[in-house]
Design an enzyme around this catalytic site. Structure first.
Site, PDB file in Angstrom:
ATOM      1  N   HIS A  37      -4.116  -1.376   0.432  1.00  0.00           N
ATOM      2  CA  HIS A  37      -5.010  -1.153   1.284  1.00  0.00           C
ATOM      3  C   HIS A  37      -4.403  -2.633   2.493  1.00  0.00           C
ATOM      4  CE1 HIS A  37      -7.482   1.645  -0.127  1.00  0.00           C
ATOM      5  NE2 HIS A  37      -7.639   0.824  -1.255  1.00  0.00           N
ATOM      6  N   VAL A  44      -9.565   4.684   7.480  1.00  0.00           N
ATOM      7  CA  VAL A  44      -9.071   5.144   6.538  1.00  0.00           C
ATOM      8  C   VAL A  44      -9.049   4.583   5.014  1.00  0.00           C
ATOM      9  CG1 VAL A  44      -6.591   6.423   5.686  1.00  0.00           C
ATOM     10  CG2 VAL A  44      -7.381   5.974   8.311  1.00  0.00           C
ATOM     11  N   CYS A  45      -9.079   3.548   4.482  1.00  0.00           N
ATOM     12  CA  CYS A  45      -9.370   3.266   3.551  1.00  0.00           C
ATOM     13  C   CYS A  45     -10.371   2.902   2.969  1.00  0.00           C
ATOM     14  CB  CYS A  45      -8.482   1.619   3.428  1.00  0.00           C
ATOM     15  SG  CYS A  45      -6.735   1.515   3.896  1.00  0.00           S
ATOM     16  N   THR A  46     -11.354   2.945   3.811  1.00  0.00           N
ATOM     17  CA  THR A  46     -13.372   2.736   3.644  1.00  0.00           C
ATOM     18  C   THR A  46     -13.068   4.659   3.054  1.00  0.00           C
ATOM     19  OG1 THR A  46     -13.179   1.970   5.693  1.00  0.00           O
ATOM     20  CG2 THR A  46     -15.098   3.294   4.992  1.00  0.00           C
ATOM     21  N   LEU A  49     -12.089   4.494  -0.485  1.00  0.00           N
ATOM     22  CA  LEU A  49     -12.508   3.590  -1.509  1.00  0.00           C
ATOM     23  C   LEU A  49     -14.176   4.610  -1.795  1.00  0.00           C
ATOM     24  CD1 LEU A  49     -11.821  -0.084   0.209  1.00  0.00           C
ATOM     25  CD2 LEU A  49     -11.856   0.945  -2.425  1.00  0.00           C
TER      26      LEU A  49
END
Length: 210
Positions: A37, A44-46, A49
């Site tokens: 990330h 988006v990364c939240t 995950l």
């Protein structure tokens, strides 16, 4: 270094949300999905995950460990994990590498200067138990990763490692597979005694081996 398919992924030791982590010791004899990330608190990364946390039992069923990487420190990761739990409804349940000094990012070639000189690109590495790189996918910052596709490719890799077959376009578990062209007629008949559908001499379809 620039990692290519079938290269050995190097070992490293780095801080993480689960303390100091030696990659080879942590991975053991498992397959590994490592996904990077660009930084913490990115939208988006939240979602990614949270998705991986929910899918962790599916990865485990395949003998796969999952691990994330972001270029911020462990304290920042801990704060981000609270947001992940709140917004995605699933707490972080796998380690997130704290690559604040970019050591692992540089080692695994996760920084692409034309995209950014400082932050990692959003890459997925699938690594087998021998620490060989088997798949790499790189996504733009705006497009969330498709983890169902990553699970599908792991299924294909594990199946084709066990049997002398390849998987066709859009293959799903239980679908027909292709006898590898390098397998001669006699050996193919020994391995697939019920025969196959031959569309071309190099394109022989059989039911998926058990």
């Amino acid at each position: 270094m620039s990692l290519k398919l079938s290269d050995t992924v190097p070992d490293f030791t780095q801080d993480s949300t689960e303390g100091s982590l030696g990659f080879y010791d942590w991975a053991g004899d498992s397959w590994v999905v490592l996904f990077s990330h660009p930084k913490d608190f990115t939208p988006v990364c939240t979602t990614e995950l949270g998705t991986v946390a929910r899918l962790k039992p599916e990865f485990e069923r395949r003998g796969v460990k999952v691990i994330g990487l972001s270029v911020d420190g462990a304290d920042s990761h801990e704060e981000w994990s609270k947001d992940i739990a709140e917004t995605q409804g699933t707490a972080l349940n796998f380690p997130l590498i704290a690559d604040h000094d970019r050591k692992v990012s540089a080692l695994l070639d996760l920084i692409h200067p034309n995209a950014s000189d400082t932050t990692t690109v959003r890459t997925v590495l699938v690594i087998d138990p021998a620490k060989k790189l088997r798949l790499t996918l790189t996504y733009p910052a705006s497009t969330g990763r498709n983890f169902a596709e990553i699970l599908r490719t792991i299924d294909s890799l594990q199946l084709t490692d066990r049997h002398k077959v390849a998987t066709p376009a859009d293959w799903q578990q239980g679908g027909e597979v292709i006898i590898v062209p390098s397998l001669g007629e006699a050996e193919a008949r020994a391995l697939f005694p019920d025969g196959w559908t031959e569309q071309k001499p190099y394109l022989r379809l059989v039911p998926q081996p058990a």
